[in-house]
Design an enzyme around this catalytic site. Structure first.
Site, PDB file in Angstrom:
ATOM      1  N   GLY A  51       0.823  -1.188   0.000  1.00 46.04           N
ATOM      2  CA  GLY A  51       0.000   0.000   0.000  1.00 46.04           C
ATOM      3  C   GLY A  51       0.863   1.245   0.000  1.00 46.04           C
ATOM      4  N   ASP A  92       2.142   5.250  -1.445  1.00 49.58           N
ATOM      5  CA  ASP A  92       2.560   5.984  -2.632  1.00 49.58           C
ATOM      6  C   ASP A  92       4.048   5.740  -2.890  1.00 49.58           C
ATOM      7  OD1 ASP A  92       3.003   8.296  -4.508  1.00 49.58           O
ATOM      8  OD2 ASP A  92       0.932   8.755  -3.954  1.00 49.58           O
ATOM      9  N   VAL A  93       4.758   6.792  -3.198  1.00 48.50           N
ATOM     10  CA  VAL A  93       6.165   6.701  -3.553  1.00 48.50           C
ATOM     11  C   VAL A  93       7.030   6.939  -2.328  1.00 48.50           C
ATOM     12  CG1 VAL A  93       8.005   7.778  -4.906  1.00 48.50           C
ATOM     13  CG2 VAL A  93       5.754   7.431  -5.925  1.00 48.50           C
ATOM     14  N   PHE A 138      11.416   6.370  -0.736  1.00 41.71           N
ATOM     15  CA  PHE A 138      12.816   6.094  -1.044  1.00 41.71           C
ATOM     16  C   PHE A 138      13.412   5.189   0.016  1.00 41.71           C
ATOM     17  CE2 PHE A 138      17.248   7.074  -0.025  1.00 41.71           C
ATOM     18  CZ  PHE A 138      17.855   6.752  -1.229  1.00 41.71           C
ATOM     19  N   ALA A 181       8.346   5.671   7.390  1.00 39.37           N
ATOM     20  CA  ALA A 181       7.243   5.387   6.472  1.00 39.37           C
ATOM     21  C   ALA A 181       6.804   3.938   6.645  1.00 39.37           C
ATOM     22  CB  ALA A 181       7.676   5.641   5.027  1.00 39.37           C
ATOM     23  N   GLY A 204       4.272   0.874   4.774  1.00 40.36           N
ATOM     24  CA  GLY A 204       3.421   0.391   3.686  1.00 40.36           C
ATOM     25  C   GLY A 204       3.404  -1.119   3.719  1.00 40.36           C
ATOM     26  N   GLY A 239       6.539  -3.443   4.931  1.00 44.62           N
ATOM     27  CA  GLY A 239       6.645  -3.049   6.331  1.00 44.62           C
ATOM     28  C   GLY A 239       6.980  -1.593   6.526  1.00 44.62           C
ATOM     29  N   PHE A 240       8.186  -1.306   7.075  1.00 46.40           N
ATOM     30  CA  PHE A 240       8.511   0.059   7.464  1.00 46.40           C
ATOM     31  C   PHE A 240       9.917   0.429   7.018  1.00 46.40           C
ATOM     32  CE2 PHE A 240      10.206  -2.440  11.003  1.00 46.40           C
ATOM     33  CZ  PHE A 240      11.442  -1.848  11.215  1.00 46.40           C
ATOM     34  N   CYS A 252       5.631   9.856  -0.257  1.00 42.65           N
ATOM     35  CA  CYS A 252       4.292   9.394   0.114  1.00 42.65           C
ATOM     36  C   CYS A 252       3.198  10.321  -0.420  1.00 42.65           C
ATOM     37  CB  CYS A 252       4.159   9.226   1.629  1.00 42.65           C
ATOM     38  SG  CYS A 252       5.375   8.077   2.318  1.00 42.65           S
TER      39      CYS A 252
END
Length: 275
Positions: free
Chosen positions: A79, A81-82, A84, A150, A152, A163-164, A181
């Site tokens: 899940g 967005d973008v 790094f 972050a 996802g 994960g993170f 994100c």
């Protein structure tokens, strides 16, 4: 209730494509009850990943610029967005079977627990962080909150992956290549940057990733109420024949004793996508 165990493995720096293949293998084995919950901790070479909700418009740099500067680009099934990933960032991939928790953990609860784990870890270093309603991840309590971690995830038949990513000593200039994100009005920060500005950090030094990985693992154990079992190698994980938390019979004995060659070089329900 049987003792809940989380296998933990720190892999160092791993190419994103290899880590993705490893996750897919572990997801299959967890679904089959052949291994128990596993947590991979690592860092990646520079790579931009785009989640299911990602838009190419949030990648500011051209593909040619990314390629010429050694930054890979991958579309993923998590899940969000973008974002790094790169050196100095601790990435965690928990491959957990949510059916094995009592009471059972839902998808949103799982994400909240990931946030709690990282909030505790930052607090251990004197960096006060929090959640922001409507925004997944972990944020500083500055006047303008900065995103320090972050999150996802992908959940398939109750088994989690992805994960993170916790910015430790990450070169934050990389985030200028994207709209992190999809959020343009809040900065990205790191433990190194926040510890330098926090009186609560005292004379603490920014930890090395392998040391921080141990602290993160301890907080996973506390938040998920489990014993963490630190493994020394992938072979130890793949050759394990543990019992699943929701089955009292021994795990299948034909669990592969060795990972695929590329990985060895390192030393149902509807799918859910959250970030």
């Amino acid at each position: 209730m049987p003792l809940r165990v989380i296998n933990v493995l720190y892999l160092g720096r791993v190419d994103y494509s290899i880590a993705l293949e490893l996750q897919q293998t572990l997801v299959r084995l967890v679904k089959e009850g052949r291994i128990t919950h596993s947590l991979l901790l690592l860092e990646h070479p520079p790579v931009i990943t785009m989640g299911r909700n990602g838009g190419a418009k949030n990648i500011v740099a051209s593909r040619e610029f990314l390629a010429s500067n050694g930054v890979e680009l991958h579309e993923t099934d998590r899940g969000g967005d973008v974002t790094f990933h790169g050196p100095g960032q601790l990435v965690g991939y928990p491959i957990f079977d949510l059916r094995a928790f009592e009471p059972r953990i839902g998808a949103v609860d799982f994400v909240r627990k990931l946030e709690e784990t990282l909030i505790r870890t930052c607090g251990d270093l004197g960096v006060v962080t929090e959640r922001i309603s409507g925004l997944t991840g972990v944020w500083t309590q500055n006047e303008v909150p900065g995103k320090i971690a972050a999150i996802g995830v992908h959940i398939s038949r109750a088994v989690t992956s992805h994960g993170f990513a916790l910015n430790v000593s990450t070169n934050l200039d990389y985030f200028k290549l994207i709209v992190p994100c999809g959020i343009s009005d809040k900065p990205v920060t790191s433990l190194a940057q926040e510890m330098a500005q926090s009186s609560l950090s005292g004379d603490r030094k920014v930890p090395a990733l392998d040391d921080l990985a141990q602290q993160v693992a301890r907080n996973f154990g506390r938040v998920f109420e489990a014993q963490t079992l630190w493994l020394e190698s992938l072979d130890a994980l793949f050759s394990s024949s543990t019992m699943s938390d929701y089955d009292t019979t021994p795990a299948n004995q034909d669990t592969p004793a060795r990972a695929a060659r590329e990985i060895r070089k390192l030393g149902g329900e509807k799918d859910i996508y959250l970030a």
